[in-house]
Design an enzyme around this catalytic site. Sequence first.
Site, PDB file in Angstrom:
ATOM      1  N   SER A 140       0.859  -1.183   0.000  1.00 19.79           N
ATOM      2  CA  SER A 140       0.000   0.000   0.000  1.00 19.79           C
ATOM      3  C   SER A 140       0.891   1.228   0.000  1.00 19.79           C
ATOM      4  CB  SER A 140      -0.887  -0.003   1.254  1.00 19.79           C
ATOM      5  OG  SER A 140      -1.508   1.249   1.454  1.00 19.79           O
ATOM      6  N   TYR A 153      -1.936  -1.353  10.676  1.00 19.78           N
ATOM      7  CA  TYR A 153      -2.076  -1.644   9.245  1.00 19.78           C
ATOM      8  C   TYR A 153      -0.914  -1.055   8.454  1.00 19.78           C
ATOM      9  CZ  TYR A 153      -3.775  -1.317   4.447  1.00 19.78           C
ATOM     10  OH  TYR A 153      -3.874  -1.384   3.082  1.00 19.78           O
TER      11      TYR A 153
END
Length: 264
Positions: A140, A153
């Site tokens: 990401s 995360y």
Amino acid sequence: MSANWALVTGASDGIGVEFCRELARRGYNLVLVARREAKLQEVAAALATAHGIATRVVPCDLAAPQAAHRLYGEVRALGVDVDVLVNNAGLLFNGSFDEIALAKQEDLLAVNVVALTALTHLFVQDMLARGRGRILNVASTAAWIGIPQQNVYAASKAYVLPFTLALANELKAKNRGVTATVVCPSYTATKMLDNPEQGPKLSIPAALVLQADDVARQGIEACLRGDAIVTPGLSNRVGMGLVQTLPRKWVTALFGWLYRRSQA
């Protein structure tokens, strides 16, 4: 029918389904992995009908202890040689670190870090022995940023990025026909933007949201070319380049303000 097989985790929805569609269009047979067997069977049947490929469904909760080892064993028992491994499965929780249940955060690390690493290690052995193979790990743009309200995360994706880049370099040095690629999307139009199970909804301007099929297409193209990294979206590539020139403390403070505002 192609004899090549691809395995996609998190294949029941979102970017995972689009990875499956992109691979099916290219003639790959598919092993679809996720927790929900009924949904997997639905996706697999649709892909087999639309593209004339073979499919196998393997339900698996990758947060469970030793899940990657069990999954690998089940795939081997099917007699399938995985030519493309797509580690797409991932968990995300929004909110303050102290307010998110520890069990949820442990599951996140189990899926995003432990299972991804284990599956990569298990399948790369077979790929190297055969002299061919492609690995695609989903990170990401969060991999470059400490994100308050999503700190575990972001930290998990910060693991995936250098792990895959280093692996890509190792595999290139071996020169045995196996490559590793990391794809780093930003906000993407999937349930992760609005899923009550993971915390408050993220209010993201539409112009900043990528489409899942475009992320999958760019990811698979880069993977099959053997590129080490791909960041979908010109604005993301420019933005992440800029982020790396600024002090991390400043960037973290900015994103903390933005995320708290978006979740309010």
